[in-house]
Every structure is written in C-alpha cells, then in structure tokens.
Scaffold this motif. Structure first.
Motif, PDB file in Angstrom:
ATOM      1  N   TYR A  32       1.011  -1.113  -0.058  1.00 39.80           N
ATOM      2  CA  TYR A  32      -0.053   0.060   0.112  1.00 39.80           C
ATOM      3  C   TYR A  32       0.882   1.245   0.096  1.00 39.80           C
ATOM      4  CZ  TYR A  32      -3.806  -3.184   0.913  1.00 39.80           C
ATOM      5  OH  TYR A  32      -4.752  -4.102   1.059  1.00 39.80           O
ATOM      6  N   MET A  33       2.124   1.180   0.434  1.00 44.40           N
ATOM      7  CA  MET A  33       2.962   2.357   0.384  1.00 44.40           C
ATOM      8  C   MET A  33       3.050   3.268  -0.907  1.00 44.40           C
ATOM      9  SD  MET A  33       6.809   2.683   1.623  1.00 44.40           S
ATOM     10  CE  MET A  33       7.670   2.720  -0.287  1.00 44.40           C
ATOM     11  N   PRO A  34       2.716   4.579  -0.812  1.00 44.02           N
ATOM     12  CA  PRO A  34       2.770   5.467  -1.926  1.00 44.02           C
ATOM     13  C   PRO A  34       4.328   5.455  -2.191  1.00 44.02           C
ATOM     14  CG  PRO A  34       2.619   6.839   0.209  1.00 44.02           C
ATOM     15  CD  PRO A  34       2.288   5.323   0.406  1.00 44.02           C
ATOM     16  N   ARG A  35       4.560   5.655  -3.534  1.00 40.48           N
ATOM     17  CA  ARG A  35       5.888   5.680  -4.165  1.00 40.48           C
ATOM     18  C   ARG A  35       6.713   6.790  -3.482  1.00 40.48           C
ATOM     19  NH1 ARG A  35       6.915   3.266  -9.349  1.00 40.48           N
ATOM     20  NH2 ARG A  35       8.504   4.852  -9.723  1.00 40.48           N
ATOM     21  N   GLY A  36       6.236   7.981  -3.060  1.00 35.43           N
ATOM     22  CA  GLY A  36       6.948   8.821  -2.676  1.00 35.43           C
ATOM     23  C   GLY A  36       7.685   8.886  -1.400  1.00 35.43           C
ATOM     24  N   ALA A  37       7.165   7.525  -0.659  1.00 38.92           N
ATOM     25  CA  ALA A  37       7.618   7.475   0.868  1.00 38.92           C
ATOM     26  C   ALA A  37       9.027   6.576   0.782  1.00 38.92           C
ATOM     27  CB  ALA A  37       6.456   6.444   1.275  1.00 38.92           C
ATOM     28  N   ILE A  38       9.758   5.799  -0.504  1.00 38.09           N
ATOM     29  CA  ILE A  38      10.510   5.224  -0.641  1.00 38.09           C
ATOM     30  C   ILE A  38      11.918   5.302   0.293  1.00 38.09           C
ATOM     31  CG2 ILE A  38      11.646   5.884  -2.798  1.00 38.09           C
ATOM     32  CD1 ILE A  38      11.315   2.047  -1.585  1.00 38.09           C
ATOM     33  N   GLU A  39      12.204   6.692   0.416  1.00 36.85           N
ATOM     34  CA  GLU A  39      13.343   7.101   1.089  1.00 36.85           C
ATOM     35  C   GLU A  39      13.250   6.934   2.596  1.00 36.85           C
ATOM     36  OE1 GLU A  39      16.117  10.188  -0.092  1.00 36.85           O
ATOM     37  OE2 GLU A  39      15.541  10.108  -2.189  1.00 36.85           O
ATOM     38  N   ALA A  40      12.107   7.502   2.962  1.00 38.15           N
ATOM     39  CA  ALA A  40      11.786   7.434   4.615  1.00 38.15           C
ATOM     40  C   ALA A  40      11.562   6.137   4.754  1.00 38.15           C
ATOM     41  CB  ALA A  40      10.535   8.204   4.573  1.00 38.15           C
ATOM     42  N   ARG A  41      11.117   5.447   4.090  1.00 36.29           N
ATOM     43  CA  ARG A  41      10.893   3.909   4.508  1.00 36.29           C
ATOM     44  C   ARG A  41      12.397   3.092   4.628  1.00 36.29           C
ATOM     45  NH1 ARG A  41       6.277   1.103   4.640  1.00 36.29           N
ATOM     46  NH2 ARG A  41       5.874   3.211   5.597  1.00 36.29           N
ATOM     47  N   ALA A  42      13.275   3.349   3.696  1.00 32.03           N
ATOM     48  CA  ALA A  42      14.486   2.988   3.781  1.00 32.03           C
ATOM     49  C   ALA A  42      15.168   3.237   4.982  1.00 32.03           C
ATOM     50  CB  ALA A  42      15.369   3.148   2.360  1.00 32.03           C
ATOM     51  N   ALA A  43      15.066   4.512   5.338  1.00 33.30           N
ATOM     52  CA  ALA A  43      15.842   4.832   6.756  1.00 33.30           C
ATOM     53  C   ALA A  43      15.173   4.237   7.767  1.00 33.30           C
ATOM     54  CB  ALA A  43      15.761   6.507   6.798  1.00 33.30           C
ATOM     55  N   GLN A  44      13.612   4.174   7.667  1.00 32.72           N
ATOM     56  CA  GLN A  44      13.103   3.650   9.069  1.00 32.72           C
ATOM     57  C   GLN A  44      13.392   1.987   9.046  1.00 32.72           C
ATOM     58  OE1 GLN A  44       9.167   4.402   7.366  1.00 32.72           O
ATOM     59  NE2 GLN A  44       9.273   6.449   8.204  1.00 32.72           N
ATOM     60  N   LEU A  45      13.671   1.257   8.057  1.00 30.63           N
ATOM     61  CA  LEU A  45      13.813  -0.039   8.061  1.00 30.63           C
ATOM     62  C   LEU A  45      15.233  -0.241   8.365  1.00 30.63           C
ATOM     63  CD1 LEU A  45      12.196  -1.484   4.884  1.00 30.63           C
ATOM     64  CD2 LEU A  45      11.779  -2.331   7.137  1.00 30.63           C
ATOM     65  N   GLY A  46      16.410   0.922   8.169  1.00 27.26           N
ATOM     66  CA  GLY A  46      17.740   0.901   8.461  1.00 27.26           C
ATOM     67  C   GLY A  46      18.051   0.895   9.885  1.00 27.26           C
ATOM     68  N   THR A  47      16.979   1.973  10.610  1.00 29.34           N
ATOM     69  CA  THR A  47      17.012   1.995  11.837  1.00 29.34           C
ATOM     70  C   THR A  47      16.601   0.951  12.697  1.00 29.34           C
ATOM     71  OG1 THR A  47      16.578   4.350  11.386  1.00 29.34           O
ATOM     72  CG2 THR A  47      16.079   3.615  13.661  1.00 29.34           C
ATOM     73  N   LEU A  48      15.326   0.381  12.425  1.00 29.56           N
ATOM     74  CA  LEU A  48      14.809  -1.051  13.013  1.00 29.56           C
ATOM     75  C   LEU A  48      15.910  -2.087  12.997  1.00 29.56           C
ATOM     76  CD1 LEU A  48      11.075  -0.835  12.237  1.00 29.56           C
ATOM     77  CD2 LEU A  48      12.248  -0.567  14.364  1.00 29.56           C
ATOM     78  N   GLY A  49      16.614  -2.294  11.620  1.00 30.87           N
ATOM     79  CA  GLY A  49      17.757  -3.208  11.597  1.00 30.87           C
ATOM     80  C   GLY A  49      18.715  -3.007  12.578  1.00 30.87           C
ATOM     81  N   ARG A  50      19.097  -1.952  12.363  1.00 32.16           N
ATOM     82  CA  ARG A  50      20.242  -1.708  13.188  1.00 32.16           C
ATOM     83  C   ARG A  50      19.950  -1.766  14.964  1.00 32.16           C
ATOM     84  NH1 ARG A  50      21.441   2.881  15.479  1.00 32.16           N
ATOM     85  NH2 ARG A  50      20.223   4.004  14.316  1.00 32.16           N
ATOM     86  N   LEU A  51      18.830  -1.278  15.270  1.00 34.71           N
ATOM     87  CA  LEU A  51      18.445  -1.795  16.574  1.00 34.71           C
ATOM     88  C   LEU A  51      18.504  -2.949  16.977  1.00 34.71           C
ATOM     89  CD1 LEU A  51      15.808   1.327  17.234  1.00 34.71           C
ATOM     90  CD2 LEU A  51      18.304   1.186  18.157  1.00 34.71           C
ATOM     91  N   ALA A  52      17.896  -3.860  16.069  1.00 31.28           N
ATOM     92  CA  ALA A  52      17.768  -5.303  16.549  1.00 31.28           C
ATOM     93  C   ALA A  52      19.062  -6.021  16.390  1.00 31.28           C
ATOM     94  CB  ALA A  52      17.069  -5.935  15.451  1.00 31.28           C
ATOM     95  N   HIS A  53      20.156  -5.583  15.689  1.00 27.44           N
ATOM     96  CA  HIS A  53      21.096  -6.176  15.472  1.00 27.44           C
ATOM     97  C   HIS A  53      22.062  -5.766  16.750  1.00 27.44           C
ATOM     98  CE1 HIS A  53      24.857  -7.697  13.680  1.00 27.44           C
ATOM     99  NE2 HIS A  53      25.556  -6.615  14.091  1.00 27.44           N
ATOM    100  N   GLU A  54      22.092  -4.395  17.271  1.00 27.29           N
ATOM    101  CA  GLU A  54      22.958  -3.815  18.423  1.00 27.29           C
ATOM    102  C   GLU A  54      22.354  -4.566  19.563  1.00 27.29           C
ATOM    103  OE1 GLU A  54      23.773   0.391  16.521  1.00 27.29           O
ATOM    104  OE2 GLU A  54      22.534   0.197  18.270  1.00 27.29           O
ATOM    105  N   LEU A  55      21.025  -4.886  19.705  1.00 25.60           N
ATOM    106  CA  LEU A  55      20.449  -5.504  20.930  1.00 25.60           C
ATOM    107  C   LEU A  55      20.963  -6.706  20.946  1.00 25.60           C
ATOM    108  CD1 LEU A  55      16.783  -4.309  21.503  1.00 25.60           C
ATOM    109  CD2 LEU A  55      18.754  -4.238  23.198  1.00 25.60           C
ATOM    110  N   PHE A  56      21.146  -7.652  19.831  1.00 21.40           N
ATOM    111  CA  PHE A  56      21.297  -9.183  19.755  1.00 21.40           C
ATOM    112  C   PHE A  56      22.837  -9.108  20.127  1.00 21.40           C
ATOM    113  CE2 PHE A  56      22.054 -13.033  17.270  1.00 21.40           C
ATOM    114  CZ  PHE A  56      21.265 -13.706  18.314  1.00 21.40           C
ATOM    115  N   VAL A  57      23.667  -8.528  19.458  1.00 21.46           N
ATOM    116  CA  VAL A  57      24.941  -8.747  19.711  1.00 21.46           C
ATOM    117  C   VAL A  57      25.566  -8.113  21.201  1.00 21.46           C
ATOM    118  CG1 VAL A  57      25.521  -9.056  17.228  1.00 21.46           C
ATOM    119  CG2 VAL A  57      25.713  -6.829  18.104  1.00 21.46           C
ATOM    120  N   ALA A  58      24.657  -7.279  21.662  1.00 19.04           N
ATOM    121  CA  ALA A  58      25.137  -6.883  22.966  1.00 19.04           C
ATOM    122  C   ALA A  58      25.769  -8.102  23.881  1.00 19.04           C
ATOM    123  CB  ALA A  58      23.953  -5.997  23.687  1.00 19.04           C
ATOM    124  N   GLU A  59      26.608  -7.657  24.541  1.00 18.89           N
ATOM    125  CA  GLU A  59      27.249  -8.579  25.744  1.00 18.89           C
ATOM    126  C   GLU A  59      26.509  -9.223  26.438  1.00 18.89           C
ATOM    127  OE1 GLU A  59      30.689  -6.886  27.748  1.00 18.89           O
ATOM    128  OE2 GLU A  59      31.583  -6.208  25.851  1.00 18.89           O
TER     129      GLU A  59
END
Ligand code: ZN
Length: 502
Positions: A32-59
């Motif tokens: 459903y996402m409008p085409r114009g949202a693509i850059e914002a969406r990429a940033a949002q996905l990047g942030t969520l991916g990074r947070l999940a990764h950081e939490l997972f590899v934490a000591e």
C-alpha cells in the motif's frame, strides 16, 4: 523456576518485536505504500534493523545465553528451552562473526546492484550488471571466510538458508536428479503436445480472488489470524503467530497465476500459523529453513492443488463461476491444462517437472563462480551453454537468460537450491502422510483437508526452528532427504496423465 532462561526470553522478545515491526513496514512497502515514501521507508527499516542487531550482539546476550545453557544442561534436545539456547547460540555466533563494515558494505553494494540489475535486465545488457556482480561475489567469499566452513566456501553461504546442509549433499542429490530428470523432462514434453487456450480467456478478477479465498479457508488458513492482499510479486510475511500476511497477484487473462499463487502462499502461511504458541516472541517462531518452508507451499499448491482428486471436488464450483470460459471444458482437460509441461526459459513460469532443471543450472554456475573456475565476464556464455544442456534451448537475450532473477543482485548465493530441496521434501512428506492417513486422497476429493493439516502441524509446523530439515524428515518417518520419491512422483503422475510409458 529457571531464572536465567526467563531473563534470556525477556531479552530476546523486544528484538523479535523490532524485527516484526520491520516486517510490517516491509509488507506495507510492497502493498500500500505510496512511491514517494521510499526514502523515508528505507531509513526506517535501516534504523529498526540496526537497533535489533545492536541489541542482539550486545554482551548481555552472550552472558544470558551462557547462564541459560547451564540451566538447560541435560534437558531433552528438542525441548523448547534447550532448543532456544542452541538455536540462539548459533544465530549469535553468526551475527558476531561478521564485522559490521562488511555487513554495511554488503547492504550498500547490494542495493546498488539491484538498481543496476533492473536496468541491465530492462536493456538486456549484462555489462551494466557485471561489475556489481563481481563485487558481490568478492564480498560473499569474504563473508563465507568470516563465517567459516569445513569443506567448501559454498557451505557457509548455503547454511544461511538451509542450516546444516552442505554443497556436497546438494551435489549428490542433484547428480541423481539430473540423470533421471533431463531425459524424463524431454520425454514428457515430447508427449505433451496439447495447447489449452481456454486458460488465457478473460476471467473476472474479483471472482478469481473469491474462489482462491474459499479454497484457502478450506485448507485451514485462519482469516482471524491473517489476511491476503495484492502485490506485484506474491509473498508471505509474519508479524506474529497470530498475524500472518500473504499477498498474491491476479491476472485477468490467465487463470492459473492468481489461483496457484494463492494456494502456494497459503501453504507458507499455514506453516507460520501452525507454529506452537509457546514459541511466540522467541527466535524459534519461524520456519526451520527455506527448503522446509518451500516444501509446505509446494505441497499445498502442487501435490494437493494440482491433483486430480482436488479438482474432482473443486472443478464443478469453478465451472459454475466461469461458465462462459469453462462450460465446454471437461474436468480431465482442465487437469491436463494446469499440469502442462513445457521447457521454457523463465524459472518462475516453469512447471512442476522442469522447475528443478532451472535450479540445477543456477547451482552449477554459483559453484563455478565461487571456486574461481568461471569469471563473471563469461557468465552469460556459460548460462547459455547450461540452458542448452538442461532445457534444450538457448535464450535469445540475457534478459531471458542470466538476468532473469533478482537473487544474485541481493548477494543471495546459496538460496536457489532451497527451491529444489523444497520440491523433494514436499513429496517425501506427502508420501508419508498418505501412508499414515490411509484415505488421504479420498479426503482431498471430498474437499477435506483437516487430517492433512493436523498431520503437518504435528510433524512440521509446531516445531518452528527447533529442528533442522533432516531432523524433521527423520522424525516424521519420511527417511533421509533423497531425490528418488520426487522422480517417482513425476514419472507416475505424467505416465498416467499422458497415457504413455515413462
Ligand atoms: Zn514459496
């Protein structure tokens, strides 16, 4: 009361939540996402991916795992607790073995490669994609070195999609397949000469949609815990055991695409909806491997959905929905049409018989490239030679040849074999289910699927990621993974359908 285990679960749950949130955004992007949202969406996905990764590899993860491991010592191999520790440890080993600049560079290179691949395919010009593929190949070898392997560089990459499987195992399966299937496919296409233009008449899109939904409901898809939407490419994604999304596309002028697309994705979704509720919000709430996942989709789409028994029940209702298109077509003719075999150039359009040939071709080339025996520059030529060998024809251009699939632009080396493994697994499981549920074929011809779904839930679905493909097969009583039953299924089905000896 197991304290460390509970702490581990509490630590992992928000990581699973973050990944689920990313999946929601990914699903939305494709629907459903409008085409114009693509850059914002990429940033949002990047942030969520990074947070999940950081939490997972934490000591903390490693410390909690070590404590939980002590607590679960001596527990049954397939208990939820022991499995959680074992599988999470495996995930963590992988996640920590890859340096973060390599992960970032792979993501960057692959996002550029996808654009280049799209352009190369649109222009049928491999040279536009070539430098990107060279880069991704080099990075993938580096990734494999980091992950480590015992025998072959391919093992490390394959393990990402099919845990525990090795290149030499796939090779021996494919060797057997190749010697049987190449001549068999030739004989079947030789005998299967009929054309079936009635499948390409105009079929009302809403009626097709409704018919597919009726069957999904009969299969056991729970619409209270999932839904179906439209997308350019069909897929299944999961936000929770209680929220499984499938998508499909419906063509107004080709009946099988939407119908079998729905049944295929429904097979994936039944797996996800059937995972034990006890595994919710843990890393175990997922499919065992891509091969096992594909075995479920192919089982429902092909072994059930393209069987004569199935249409004994559903052909009447289908004809009633489309009297102008199918009124004069009898059930047997329809059955032949939806099982038509043709050696075509495009993998995603290929039939049940020739599909595995497309996979074997790609597997050979991936190995040759990773071993350095094949330069990327020579890939189109090598593709065409393999195409001649496996499919008896050479593509007229690279768009219909080496550039047809997105996978290599995603650096997904090792992914393709899982499609073929899924086909083999589906038959082994289905044969076993038939042995245990003696009147399964009669049930299917009455439109009853409850016993089959219960069997699959018990043997496969509920375990999530606790067991590997081979462990699931063995415990289901279906033996080791092997090509024989699939080849026999093809031989039997098409000898009967075409009335020839194969
Ligand atoms: Zn699939």
């Amino acid at each position: 009361m197991r304290v460390a285990l509970q702490e581990l679960r509490d630590h992992l749950a928000p990581i699973v939540d973050l990944r689920a949130a990313a999946a929601v955004l990914g699903w939305d992007q494709e629907t459903y996402m409008p085409r114009g949202a693509i850059e914002a969406r990429a940033a949002q996905l990047g942030t969520l991916g990074r947070l999940a990764h950081e939490l997972f590899v934490a000591e903390e993860t490693a410390a909690l795992l070590a404590a939980a491991e002590r607590e679960t010592e001596g527990m049954e191999y397939d208990s939820d607790a022991a499995s959680l520790v074992r599988v999470t440890q495996r995930d963590l080993d992988k996640a920590t073995k890859l340096p973060s600049d390599l992960v970032a560079e792979l993501a960057r290179a692959s996002s550029m490669a996808q654009q280049a691949w799209q352009e190369a395919r649109d222009n049928a010009d491999f040279s536009l994609f070539r430098p990107h593929l060279e880069r991704l190949l080099a990075l993938s070898v580096q990734k494999a070195q980091n992950l480590g392997y015992e025998e072959h560089v391919y093992d490390a990459l394959l393990d990402e999609y099919e845990p525990g499987m090795t290149k030499s195992e796939v090779e021996s399966l494919f060797r057997r397949l190749k010697s049987d299937l190449v001549p068999l496919a030739e004989a079947i296409t030789e005998a299967d000469r009929d054309q079936h233009p009635f499948l390409s008449l105009n079929y009302d899109v809403q009626s097709q949609w409704d018919f597919g939904v009726d069957i999904m409901r009969d299969f056991g898809f729970d619409f209270e815990r999932g839904r179906q939407d439209r997308s350019a490419h069909p897929f299944t994604t999961t936000f929770s055991i209680n929220d499984v999304r499938v998508t499909t596309r419906v063509h107004g002028d080709f009946l099988p695409a939407g119908l079998f697309g729905s049944l295929h994705e429904c097979g994936h979704a039944l797996y996800e909806q059937g995972i034990s509720a006890d595994l919710e919000r843990t890393p175990l709430a997922d499919g065992a491997s891509l091969g096992v996942h594909e075995s479920q989709s192919r089982l429902w789409e092909i072994l059930v959905g393209r069987s004569r028994e199935f249409w004994t029940h559903y052909y009447g209702p289908l004809q009633a929905r489309f009297p102008d298109q199918l009124g004069d077509v009898n059930q047997e003719r329809f059955y032949s049409a939806i099982n038509k075999v043709e050696r075509t150039l495009i993998r995603v359009e290929s039939d049940e018989v020739t599909y595995n040939l497309h996979i074997m071709l790609r597997f050979d080339l991936e190995i040759a490239m990773l071993e350095g025996r094949l330069d990327v520059a020579d890939l189109p030529e090598a593709w065409n030679a393999k195409s001649e060998e496996y499919l008896g024809q050479v593509p007229p251009d690279d768009a219909q040849g080496v550039l047809q699939d997105i996978h290599w632009s995603l650096a997904a080396f090792g992914y393709f074999p899982t499609y073929a493994l899924g086909n083999l697994l589906s038959v082994q499981l289905f044969e076993r289910a038939k042995e245990e549920l003696r009147d399964l074929e009669d049930q299917i011809s009455r439109g009853q699927f409850g016993d089959l779904l219960t069997w699959l839930r018990e043997r496969i679905h509920r375990h999530g990621r606790k067991l590997t493909a081979n462990e699931l097969l063995l415990r289901a009583g279906a033996g080791q993974l092997t090509a024989g039953p699939w080849v026999e299924h093809i031989r039997r089905k098409y000898a009967d359908l075409l009335g020839v000896k194969l």
